[in-house]
Design a protein around this motif. Structure first.
Motif: not given
Length: 123
Positions: A87-99
């Motif tokens: 999900w983080a990759q799909d949103n082009s964000r690091p996982v720490m920033a995503h969740k």
């Protein structure tokens, strides 16, 4: 990749816990040896095992195969399969920033601490 490695002090090699993940390890070690001819101070800080699925034996097999390289550090922290990474990759964000509460976010934080310890010891 060559330019990036030439400008780096350390390399962390992520290896997916699967037969395909191990497939390219020997080639990557050979590539790193070639880079070290240009930049002798470049150091392989360690190998990080990623995409570990605890339901499969690949993780154990990957760990055993990598530990056979006595001169290579294999980080203790393992990064398990986690849909939050996707999900983080799909949103082009690091996982720490995503969740930040995601299991994988905690695993990457632990890996970062372990990396910090190794960098401190290698100086």
């Amino acid at each position: 990749v060559m330019n990036i490695l030439c400008a780096s002090d350390y390399v962390i090699l992520p290896v997916e816990a699967s037969p395909w993940g191990l497939f390219g390890v020997a080639n990557m070690f050979e590539f790193l040896d070639n880079v070290k001819r240009l930049v002798p101070e470049l150091a392989l800080l360690g190998v990080a095992i990623t995409k570990l699925d605890a339901r499969k034996n690949y993780g154990r097999q990957t760990l055993e195969a990598l530990q056979a390289y006595e001169e290579v550090n294999v980080f203790r922290t393992l990064i398990r399969v986690d849909s939050e990474i996707e999900w983080a990759q799909d949103n082009s964000r690091p996982v720490m920033a995503h969740k930040k509460s995601a299991r994988s976010a905690g695993e990457y934080l632990e890996l970062a601490k372990e990396v910090e310890e190794h960098v401190g010891r290698s100086r």
